[in-house]
Design an enzyme around this catalytic site. Structure first.
Site, PDB file in Angstrom:
ATOM      1  N   GLU A 271      50.432 -48.083  80.772  1.00  0.00           N
ATOM      2  CA  GLU A 271      49.033 -47.631  80.884  1.00  0.00           C
ATOM      3  C   GLU A 271      48.833 -46.320  80.128  1.00  0.00           C
ATOM      4  OE1 GLU A 271      47.424 -47.427  84.801  1.00  0.00           O
ATOM      5  OE2 GLU A 271      48.196 -49.386  85.362  1.00  0.00           O
TER       6      GLU A 271
ATOM      7  N   TYR B 187      34.464 -42.788  92.519  1.00  0.00           N
ATOM      8  CA  TYR B 187      35.848 -43.233  92.458  1.00  0.00           C
ATOM      9  C   TYR B 187      36.111 -44.056  93.729  1.00  0.00           C
ATOM     10  CZ  TYR B 187      40.858 -42.029  91.532  1.00  0.00           C
ATOM     11  OH  TYR B 187      42.206 -42.014  91.245  1.00  0.00           O
TER      12      TYR B 187
ATOM     13  N   ARG C 154      36.611 -42.121  82.055  1.00  0.00           N
ATOM     14  CA  ARG C 154      37.938 -42.293  81.490  1.00  0.00           C
ATOM     15  C   ARG C 154      38.187 -43.787  81.400  1.00  0.00           C
ATOM     16  NH1 ARG C 154      40.369 -38.733  78.805  1.00  0.00           N
ATOM     17  NH2 ARG C 154      42.462 -39.274  79.503  1.00  0.00           N
TER      18      ARG C 154
ATOM     19  N   ASP D  92      37.781 -47.006  95.935  1.00  0.00           N
ATOM     20  CA  ASP D  92      38.821 -48.022  96.054  1.00  0.00           C
ATOM     21  C   ASP D  92      38.162 -49.333  96.467  1.00  0.00           C
ATOM     22  OD1 ASP D  92      41.194 -46.848  95.284  1.00  0.00           O
ATOM     23  OD2 ASP D  92      41.566 -45.949  97.234  1.00  0.00           O
TER      24      ASP D  92
ATOM     25  N   ARG E 238      43.867 -36.891  97.990  1.00  0.00           N
ATOM     26  CA  ARG E 238      44.078 -38.220  98.547  1.00  0.00           C
ATOM     27  C   ARG E 238      45.562 -38.597  98.627  1.00  0.00           C
ATOM     28  NH1 ARG E 238      41.191 -42.605  95.148  1.00  0.00           N
ATOM     29  NH2 ARG E 238      42.960 -43.567  94.144  1.00  0.00           N
TER      30      ARG E 238
ATOM     31  N   ARG F  48      52.063 -44.697  83.353  1.00  0.00           N
ATOM     32  CA  ARG F  48      52.967 -45.461  84.214  1.00  0.00           C
ATOM     33  C   ARG F  48      53.256 -46.828  83.602  1.00  0.00           C
ATOM     34  NH1 ARG F  48      48.750 -46.257  89.325  1.00  0.00           N
ATOM     35  NH2 ARG F  48      47.154 -47.344  88.159  1.00  0.00           N
TER      36      ARG F  48
ATOM     37  N   ARG G  42      54.163 -35.767 103.438  1.00  0.00           N
ATOM     38  CA  ARG G  42      54.757 -36.173 104.724  1.00  0.00           C
ATOM     39  C   ARG G  42      56.118 -35.561 104.963  1.00  0.00           C
ATOM     40  NH1 ARG G  42      54.198 -41.896 103.188  1.00  0.00           N
ATOM     41  NH2 ARG G  42      52.022 -42.365 103.651  1.00  0.00           N
TER      42      ARG G  42
HETATM   43  P1  FAD Z   1      33.836 -53.401  88.795  1.00  0.00           P
HETATM   44  O1  FAD Z   1      35.096 -54.070  89.217  1.00  0.00           O
HETATM   45  O2  FAD Z   1      33.896 -52.492  87.629  1.00  0.00           O
HETATM   46  O3  FAD Z   1      32.737 -54.518  88.532  1.00  0.00           O
HETATM   47  C1  FAD Z   1      31.548 -54.293  87.837  1.00  0.00           C
HETATM   48  C2  FAD Z   1      31.274 -55.516  87.007  1.00  0.00           C
HETATM   49  O4  FAD Z   1      29.981 -55.402  86.410  1.00  0.00           O
HETATM   50  C3  FAD Z   1      32.268 -55.694  85.869  1.00  0.00           C
HETATM   51  O5  FAD Z   1      32.813 -56.983  85.917  1.00  0.00           O
HETATM   52  C4  FAD Z   1      31.404 -55.495  84.625  1.00  0.00           C
HETATM   53  O6  FAD Z   1      31.841 -56.260  83.514  1.00  0.00           O
HETATM   54  C5  FAD Z   1      30.050 -55.943  85.116  1.00  0.00           C
HETATM   55  N1  FAD Z   1      28.927 -55.404  84.340  1.00  0.00           N
HETATM   56  C6  FAD Z   1      28.709 -54.110  84.029  1.00  0.00           C
HETATM   57  N2  FAD Z   1      27.600 -53.990  83.292  1.00  0.00           N
HETATM   58  C7  FAD Z   1      27.093 -55.236  83.145  1.00  0.00           C
HETATM   59  C8  FAD Z   1      25.974 -55.768  82.447  1.00  0.00           C
HETATM   60  N3  FAD Z   1      25.161 -54.971  81.751  1.00  0.00           N
HETATM   61  N4  FAD Z   1      25.734 -57.093  82.490  1.00  0.00           N
HETATM   62  C9  FAD Z   1      26.597 -57.920  83.180  1.00  0.00           C
HETATM   63  N5  FAD Z   1      27.696 -57.470  83.824  1.00  0.00           N
HETATM   64  C10 FAD Z   1      27.929 -56.147  83.808  1.00  0.00           C
HETATM   65  N6  FAD Z   1      41.307 -49.818  94.240  1.00  0.00           N
HETATM   66  C11 FAD Z   1      42.154 -50.006  95.276  1.00  0.00           C
HETATM   67  O7  FAD Z   1      41.706 -50.211  96.414  1.00  0.00           O
HETATM   68  N7  FAD Z   1      43.503 -50.009  95.075  1.00  0.00           N
HETATM   69  C12 FAD Z   1      44.065 -49.814  93.866  1.00  0.00           C
HETATM   70  O8  FAD Z   1      45.297 -49.828  93.729  1.00  0.00           O
HETATM   71  C13 FAD Z   1      43.196 -49.586  92.744  1.00  0.00           C
HETATM   72  N8  FAD Z   1      43.688 -49.386  91.518  1.00  0.00           N
HETATM   73  C14 FAD Z   1      42.842 -49.182  90.456  1.00  0.00           C
HETATM   74  C15 FAD Z   1      43.387 -49.011  89.203  1.00  0.00           C
HETATM   75  C16 FAD Z   1      42.550 -48.827  88.111  1.00  0.00           C
HETATM   76  C17 FAD Z   1      43.141 -48.649  86.725  1.00  0.00           C
HETATM   77  C18 FAD Z   1      41.147 -48.809  88.298  1.00  0.00           C
HETATM   78  C19 FAD Z   1      40.222 -48.588  87.122  1.00  0.00           C
HETATM   79  C20 FAD Z   1      40.609 -48.987  89.549  1.00  0.00           C
HETATM   80  C21 FAD Z   1      41.442 -49.180  90.651  1.00  0.00           C
HETATM   81  N9  FAD Z   1      40.931 -49.410  91.930  1.00  0.00           N
HETATM   82  C22 FAD Z   1      41.796 -49.604  92.986  1.00  0.00           C
HETATM   83  C23 FAD Z   1      39.478 -49.435  92.174  1.00  0.00           C
HETATM   84  C24 FAD Z   1      38.889 -50.850  92.096  1.00  0.00           C
HETATM   85  O9  FAD Z   1      39.068 -51.373  90.794  1.00  0.00           O
HETATM   86  C25 FAD Z   1      37.393 -50.754  92.441  1.00  0.00           C
HETATM   87  O10 FAD Z   1      37.237 -50.294  93.758  1.00  0.00           O
HETATM   88  C26 FAD Z   1      36.616 -52.078  92.321  1.00  0.00           C
HETATM   89  O11 FAD Z   1      36.923 -52.767  91.165  1.00  0.00           O
HETATM   90  C27 FAD Z   1      35.141 -51.758  92.360  1.00  0.00           C
HETATM   91  O12 FAD Z   1      34.381 -52.926  92.183  1.00  0.00           O
HETATM   92  P2  FAD Z   1      32.938 -52.826  91.517  1.00  0.00           P
HETATM   93  O13 FAD Z   1      32.303 -54.148  91.725  1.00  0.00           O
HETATM   94  O14 FAD Z   1      32.226 -51.629  91.999  1.00  0.00           O
HETATM   95  O15 FAD Z   1      33.207 -52.542  89.980  1.00  0.00           O
HETATM   96  N1  UDP Z   2      49.085 -37.959  90.756  1.00  0.00           N
HETATM   97  C1  UDP Z   2      50.056 -37.145  90.213  1.00  0.00           C
HETATM   98  N2  UDP Z   2      51.295 -37.662  89.968  1.00  0.00           N
HETATM   99  C2  UDP Z   2      51.603 -38.954  90.233  1.00  0.00           C
HETATM  100  C3  UDP Z   2      50.602 -39.780  90.792  1.00  0.00           C
HETATM  101  C4  UDP Z   2      49.351 -39.254  91.039  1.00  0.00           C
HETATM  102  O1  UDP Z   2      49.817 -35.989  89.957  1.00  0.00           O
HETATM  103  O2  UDP Z   2      52.740 -39.367  89.959  1.00  0.00           O
HETATM  104  C5  UDP Z   2      47.744 -37.365  90.980  1.00  0.00           C
HETATM  105  C6  UDP Z   2      46.813 -37.568  89.799  1.00  0.00           C
HETATM  106  O3  UDP Z   2      46.016 -36.403  89.694  1.00  0.00           O
HETATM  107  C7  UDP Z   2      45.959 -38.719  90.211  1.00  0.00           C
HETATM  108  C8  UDP Z   2      45.834 -38.475  91.712  1.00  0.00           C
HETATM  109  O4  UDP Z   2      47.117 -37.951  92.081  1.00  0.00           O
HETATM  110  O5  UDP Z   2      44.710 -38.687  89.574  1.00  0.00           O
HETATM  111  C9  UDP Z   2      45.525 -39.713  92.511  1.00  0.00           C
HETATM  112  O6  UDP Z   2      46.532 -40.649  92.259  1.00  0.00           O
HETATM  113  P1  UDP Z   2      46.356 -42.167  92.582  1.00  0.00           P
HETATM  114  O7  UDP Z   2      47.633 -42.867  92.298  1.00  0.00           O
HETATM  115  O8  UDP Z   2      45.779 -42.277  93.950  1.00  0.00           O
HETATM  116  O9  UDP Z   2      45.244 -42.544  91.516  1.00  0.00           O
HETATM  117  P2  UDP Z   2      44.805 -43.940  90.906  1.00  0.00           P
HETATM  118  O10 UDP Z   2      45.830 -44.277  89.887  1.00  0.00           O
HETATM  119  O11 UDP Z   2      44.723 -44.910  92.051  1.00  0.00           O
HETATM  120  O12 UDP Z   2      43.518 -43.605  90.316  1.00  0.00           O
END
Ligand code: FAD
Ligand code: UDP
Length: 386
Positions: free
Chosen positions: A323, A371, A267, A373, A190, A298, A194
């Site tokens: 993090e 996974y 994780r 977004d 992903r 990071r 470039r």
């Molecule tokens: P969640 O946001 O996990 O929502 C699920 C909800 O269900 C939670 O609030 C939880 O508490 C609740 N729940 C679970 N079990 C129960 C229960 N038994 N009873 C009541 N409530 C419950 N996406 C991007 O597009 N750009 C980004 O830069 C990006 N960065 C990310 C960075 C991190 C560290 C992480 C972890 C994810 C990132 N994502 C990013 C992904 C993004 O967080 C998800 O796409 C989005 O949150 C998914 O929404 P969801 O509703 O599926 O899940």
């Molecule tokens: N990655 C890496 N070095 C970096 C940033 C990302 O090797 O500095 C790799 C890593 O394996 C990561 C994947 O690229 O799991 C996807 O990165 P991204 O930033 O899209 O992941 P996110 O943090 O959104 O889960």
């Protein structure tokens, strides 16, 4: 909403019980409410929004569960979001601090290649990449392999040894807690590669952060639904299930089925958040630390998501989060599904149970063990048949 007979202010019956107020649950709630259906949303955390929740600290919207940058090429999703919030012009351009102590632009682009090898033109970069890729392909051939079998082989074939060792290996092994040779290749695919001087982390046509953070988006999506925070569905499952005709479940799929086939691995991420008396600590929202010797992956400086140019200095304070990635344990938030072969096979078994469970829609990151977004999460929720 409806006349309530319950002390917690909710009605007797609903069309939809939505477990989880993250982006998936909230988007379905919006659609259902707009279609005249009544929704009860249960959220076990003390706030709504799931992982996109922001906490206001000293006037800065802190992305409490990690940096969230919205990006998509899906016009319908972009228009959907813009109906409820205005997006700013944030463009993600992380910088990496590598084991050699130098800083490199990400994603892998002409700036990175110049910093790594001193090459100045796409032709020179291509030649350098070609040599390194060739080396990787020959090693695979000698091992009798035609397609990369894991992340290590994929990274070497895509970008070569130098970048793999400086920018990928340490970071990836910290993030996933497993050797790159045991991780699936798709994780790295992903990241763009470039031959232009373009530090935009994403290729999508639309990108930004909602002005005011993500909470106004979630509030708008949940408007008109009844919402109970601090309420775990599993604590009183029978009661909740009896209250609605249909269930939208966005929690962990293995938990829904009582872990009958065993636990799926996740994780998790631990955030160490700190306020610092400095207006501009790192000059960028995201700085990655790609060395295995630095324990965090990071550091996020949250103000840069919403403050640009001189505006960065209007607040003399800044908030940063380090993090730390870790294996999920009881009580921690499950963040990333681990899509290795054991977990993928286990998920398939749960998915078969889900498919055989009428009246329940399993959606989102945890229920689909994917996974996702934010934009694909919304796209999935928009596609749900109500
Ligand atoms: P969640 O946001 O996990 O929502 C699920 C909800 O269900 C939670 O609030 C939880 O508490 C609740 N729940 C679970 N079990 C129960 C229960 N038994 N009873 C009541 N409530 C419950 N996406 C991007 O597009 N750009 C980004 O830069 C990006 N960065 C990310 C960075 C991190 C560290 C992480 C972890 C994810 C990132 N994502 C990013 C992904 C993004 O967080 C998800 O796409 C989005 O949150 C998914 O929404 P969801 O509703 O599926 O899940
Ligand atoms: N990655 C890496 N070095 C970096 C940033 C990302 O090797 O500095 C790799 C890593 O394996 C990561 C994947 O690229 O799991 C996807 O990165 P991204 O930033 O899209 O992941 P996110 O943090 O959104 O889960």
């Amino acid at each position: 909403m409806a006349t309530s007979t319950h002390p917690d202010g909710i009605a007797d019956r609903y069309d939809y019980l939505i477990v989880g107020s993250g982006l998936f649950g909230a988007t379905v709630a919006r659609r259902a409410t707009d279609a005249g259906l009544r929704c009860l949303v249960l959220e076990k955390r003390t706030h709504t929004g799931g992982n996109i929740y922001c906490e206001n600290v000293h006037g800065i919207n802190v992305h409490r569960y990690g940096a969230h940058i919205f990006h998509t090429s899906d016009k319908a999703v972009w228009e959907f979001v813009n109906r409820y919030v205005e997006m700013n012009r944030y463009t993600n351009s992380p910088v990496a601090v590598a084991p050699d102590g130098r800083m490199y632009n990400l994603p892998f682009n002409m700036n990175t290649f110049y910093q790594m090898w001193g090459v100045r033109t796409p032709g020179e970069a291509q030649a350098r990449l070609g040599e390194q890729r060739q080396e990787a392909l020959e090693a695979m051939k000698a091992a009798g392999v035609t397609e990369p079998r894991n992340l290590e082989e994929q990274a070497l074939a895509l970008i070569g040894r130098d970048i793999y060792l400086q920018l990928i290996k340490g970071y990836t092994e910290k993030q996933w807690g497993r050797p790159c040779s045991e991780l699936p290749a798709f994780i790295i695919r992903r990241l763009p590669v470039r031959l232009t001087f373009d530090n935009n982390y994403f290729n999508d046509s639309h990108q930004g952060i909602p002005i005011g953070g993500y909470n106004p988006l979630i509030d708008a999506l949940l408007d008109g639904s009844d919402v109970l925070t601090g309420t775990d569905f599993f604590a009183d499952r029978t009661r909740w299930e009896q209250m609605a005709d249909k269930v939208v479940f966005t929690g962990c799929i293995d938990q829904y089925f009582g872990y009958c086939y065993g636990h799926l691995d996740y994780r998790t991420v631990r955030f160490e958040t700190e306020t610092i008396h400095e207006a501009n600590l790192q000059g960028n929202a995201v700085i990655n630390y790609t060395s295995a010797d630095v324990p965090y992956t990071r550091i996020i400086e949250h103000k840069h998501f919403e403050a640009f140019g001189d505006d960065v200095y209007s607040n003399p304070l800044t908030v940063i989060s380090r993090e730390y990635s870790a294996e999920w344990h009881d009580g921690a938030e499950p963040f990333y599904p681990v899509n290795d072969s054991r977990n993928s096979a286990l998920y398939d078994r749960y998915k078969a149970l889900a498919d055989a469970t009428p009246g329940v829609i399993f959606g989102g990151r945890l229920a689909e063990y994917r996974y996702y977004d934010m934009a694909p999460t919304i796209a999935r929720a928009l596609a749900v048949q109500l």
